[in-house]
Scaffold this motif. Structure first.
Motif, mmCIF file in Angstrom:
data_model
loop_
_atom_site.group_PDB
_atom_site.id
_atom_site.type_symbol
_atom_site.label_atom_id
_atom_site.label_comp_id
_atom_site.label_asym_id
_atom_site.label_seq_id
_atom_site.Cartn_x
_atom_site.Cartn_y
_atom_site.Cartn_z
ATOM 1 N N THR A 190 1.149 -1.243 0.425
ATOM 2 C CA THR A 190 0.096 -0.067 0.064
ATOM 3 C C THR A 190 0.583 1.063 0.422
ATOM 4 N N ALA A 191 1.864 1.133 0.558
ATOM 5 C CA ALA A 191 2.921 2.345 1.014
ATOM 6 C C ALA A 191 3.320 2.141 -0.391
ATOM 7 N N TRP A 192 3.902 1.505 -0.869
ATOM 8 C CA TRP A 192 4.734 1.786 -2.481
ATOM 9 C C TRP A 192 3.888 0.796 -3.676
ATOM 10 N N PRO A 193 2.862 1.522 -3.914
ATOM 11 C CA PRO A 193 1.735 0.558 -4.604
ATOM 12 C C PRO A 193 2.218 0.007 -6.057
ATOM 13 N N ASP A 194 2.992 0.311 -6.557
ATOM 14 C CA ASP A 194 3.607 0.660 -7.793
ATOM 15 C C ASP A 194 4.774 -0.257 -7.503
ATOM 16 N N LEU A 195 4.833 -1.072 -6.492
ATOM 17 C CA LEU A 195 6.677 -2.405 -6.629
ATOM 18 C C LEU A 195 5.588 -3.366 -6.798
ATOM 19 N N PRO A 196 6.177 -4.054 -7.682
ATOM 20 C CA PRO A 196 5.453 -4.942 -8.306
ATOM 21 C C PRO A 196 5.335 -5.867 -7.029
ATOM 22 N N LEU A 197 4.278 -7.197 -7.005
ATOM 23 C CA LEU A 197 4.514 -8.489 -5.242
ATOM 24 C C LEU A 197 5.685 -9.326 -6.211
ATOM 25 N N TRP A 198 5.463 -9.693 -6.826
ATOM 26 C CA TRP A 198 6.153 -10.519 -7.829
ATOM 27 C C TRP A 198 7.498 -10.280 -7.268
ATOM 28 N N GLN A 199 8.416 -9.015 -7.020
ATOM 29 C CA GLN A 199 9.660 -8.934 -7.121
ATOM 30 C C GLN A 199 9.958 -8.870 -5.671
ATOM 31 N N ILE A 200 8.727 -9.093 -5.019
ATOM 32 C CA ILE A 200 9.077 -8.330 -3.548
ATOM 33 C C ILE A 200 9.002 -10.366 -2.634
ATOM 34 N N VAL A 201 8.439 -11.180 -4.162
ATOM 35 C CA VAL A 201 7.882 -12.340 -3.253
ATOM 36 C C VAL A 201 9.165 -12.886 -4.396
ATOM 37 N N ALA A 202 10.784 -12.817 -4.527
ATOM 38 C CA ALA A 202 11.210 -13.174 -5.712
ATOM 39 C C ALA A 202 12.406 -12.789 -4.897
ATOM 40 N N ALA A 203 12.829 -11.694 -4.372
ATOM 41 C CA ALA A 203 13.694 -11.170 -3.657
ATOM 42 C C ALA A 203 13.384 -11.541 -1.970
ATOM 43 N N GLY A 204 12.275 -11.964 -1.979
ATOM 44 C CA GLY A 204 11.992 -12.490 -0.039
ATOM 45 C C GLY A 204 12.192 -13.443 0.258
ATOM 46 N N PHE A 205 11.912 -14.709 -0.937
ATOM 47 C CA PHE A 205 12.432 -15.798 -0.338
ATOM 48 C C PHE A 205 13.175 -16.363 -0.216
ATOM 49 N N PRO A 206 14.477 -16.327 -0.969
ATOM 50 C CA PRO A 206 15.323 -16.344 -0.392
ATOM 51 C C PRO A 206 16.315 -16.224 0.878
ATOM 52 N N THR A 256 -2.480 -7.292 -13.556
ATOM 53 C CA THR A 256 -3.417 -6.078 -13.460
ATOM 54 C C THR A 256 -3.726 -5.091 -13.053
ATOM 55 N N THR A 257 -4.232 -4.265 -13.390
ATOM 56 C CA THR A 257 -3.895 -3.000 -12.169
ATOM 57 C C THR A 257 -5.054 -3.136 -10.579
ATOM 58 N N LEU A 258 -5.222 -3.856 -10.100
ATOM 59 C CA LEU A 258 -5.876 -4.432 -9.039
ATOM 60 C C LEU A 258 -5.323 -4.050 -7.887
ATOM 61 N N GLY A 259 -3.816 -4.257 -8.171
ATOM 62 C CA GLY A 259 -3.089 -4.148 -6.764
ATOM 63 C C GLY A 259 -3.259 -5.072 -5.725
ATOM 64 N N THR A 260 -1.960 -6.142 -4.513
ATOM 65 C CA THR A 260 -1.866 -6.928 -4.283
ATOM 66 C C THR A 260 -3.249 -6.903 -3.345
ATOM 67 N N ILE A 261 -3.506 -6.509 -2.758
ATOM 68 C CA ILE A 261 -4.190 -6.334 -1.596
ATOM 69 C C ILE A 261 -5.715 -6.582 -2.313
#
Length: 443
Positions: A190-206, A256-261
């Motif tokens: 919500t704070a960074w709505p333009d941050l793609p979820l796949w990026q944070i999942v790909a970086a956070g999982f490792p 899509t443009t829905l956003g993660t939440i």
């Protein structure tokens, strides 16, 4: 009167979820105002009915008083409304997560996975519980505690029960780095709505995998690593559906443009409905009943969210952070040095019992003030680490409180024991890796 209050709270939360759904179709100030009124009514009724913990009410009162004091000084009264309006997104997210948790808990795969622990020795059980808390926690979060607690022998001494409680807190908190079904992830996106979820999942999982490795080697008893291997096999029936749901949600949110939440709130209940029909034989009524029963207990989190958001908006409108962020000395600091300081402050804030939402509300404008010098992905991961610290270490955290209650151990032993050293060690490793990530993205 109690039954009427509970019913009223559940109806109010249902209406709030409907408002969130309508805002997806056609958002507007009238819907926001309606949502704010309903949310305030829900919070007031929750407090009056005793549905909020005393420590939550104290923290929320202090945070709200600070927001009010700043607003009295600046005169920007609209920020209080904006803070509550910002919290509305969680009234759309949390009810959907209630349905997800109810579905997972009703699935036979949970019972099948628990059977993997029956033949484990004590050290192996710790490692298995670590992975189990992580797998179950990816969807259930603290709902994993009551499921895993019976795996500890009834005659276990205080030391073993405390180790199990700390292990559960580590496993569930680590999912914050990658799971799209957590409130922390919802806040970040919500704070960074333009941050793609796949990026944070790909970086956070490792990073979570490294955290698991650290937990079973440097902070685990002998045999813990073998327990993880055994649990990986045992939790296979759950890993597949939860992993598939994560991939689907990530793909939809990215395409899509829905956003993660909103993607989670709309599509996860639909995925769960499909699971109920094809896997659970259409036994929807008990799951709906369980999800409905949980709608009157969301005031604790929402009270904290609303007060913290008001404080964050008030600080942002006061101009104090603008003065700090435009100061020549501050601006000359390397962004990653500030990141390191914020990660250290995350530990200190948690030790001071600050709830992670309060820490996050203050950190967001600081991290955003360094953009584009600091990549949003790095900033988001820093905030998730801060949230993790609060979730695992703060005495005000529901994770710590529930773990202490379920395992019958002192809360201070969970927060200020080896988990503090664990988070410090994970923080050092995460900081080094985030420096490398920032170098790659910035280069």
């Amino acid at each position: 009167m109690h039954l009427l209050t509970v019913l009223a709270l559940r109806i109010l939360m249902t209406l709030l979820f409907c408002v969130g759904l309508l805002r997806v179709i056609a958002d507007g100030p009238e819907l926001v105002l309606t949502g704010v009124i309903l949310l305030i009514a829900y919070l007031v009724l929750s407090v009056l009915a005793g549905r909020c913990r005393s420590d939550t009410m104290i923290i929320s009162f202090v945070v709200g008083a600070l927001a009010l004091a700043i607003t009295l000084y600046t005169g920007h009264w609209s920020v209080l409304y904006d803070g509550v309006a910002f919290a509305l997104i969680f009234t759309f997210f949390l009810p959907a997560i209630q349905f997800v948790r109810a579905t997972v808990q009703a699935s036979p795969e949970v019972g099948q996975s628990r059977q993997a622990f029956e033949q484990m020795k004590e050290g192996e059980r710790t490692g298995g519980m670590f992975l189990g808390a992580h797998v179950l926690g990816s969807a259930l979060i603290i709902g994993a505690y009551p499921i895993l607690a019976p795996l500890v022998p009834a005659d276990a001494d205080l030391a073993e029960r405390a180790r199990a409680a700390r292990t559960n807190c580590r496993g569930t908190s680590l999912v914050l780095y990658w799971s799209p079904f957590t409130v922390g992830m919802a806040f970040v996106l919500t704070a960074w709505p333009d941050l793609p979820l796949w990026q944070i999942v790909a970086a956070g999982f490792p990073l979570s995998a490294i955290g698991l490795l650290l937990g079973v080697t440097a902070f685990g008893p002998p045999g813990a690593a073998r327990g993880v291997k055994l649990a990986l096999i045992g939790f296979g029936p759950l890993i597949l559906p939860l992993g598939t749901a994560t991939i689907i949600v990530t793909a939809i949110a990215s395409l899509t443009t829905l956003g993660t939440i909103r993607t989670v709130a709309i599509f996860m209940p639909l995925l769960c409905l499909g699971w109920v029909i094809f896997r659970l034989g259409g036994k929807l009524r008990p799951i709906m009943h369980s999800a409905w029963d949980g709608l009157d207990g969301l005031g604790n989190d929402l009270l904290l969210f609303s007060s913290a958001m008001m404080l964050g908006k008030a600080i942002e409108a006061s101009g104090v952070l603008d003065l700090l962020l435009t100061n020549e000395i501050f601006m000359s600091l390397p962004p990653m040095l500030v990141v390191g300081v914020l990660m250290l402050l995350s530990l200190l804030a948690a030790m001071m019992t600050l709830h992670p939402i309060v820490t996050a509300a203050v950190f967001v404008p600081i991290l955003q003030g360094f953009e584009p010098g600091l990549a949003p992905l790095v900033a988001g991961l820093v905030l998730l680490y801060a949230w993790m610290c609060g979730s695992m270490l703060a005495l005000s955290s529901l994770s710590v409180v529930l773990a202490a209650r379920v395992y019958n151990v002192p809360a201070k032993g969970i927060a200020y024991g080896r988990n503090l050293s664990y988070m410090a060690g994970l923080g050092v490793i995460s900081f080094v890796l985030l420096c490398g990530l920032e170098y790659v993205l910035g280069g």
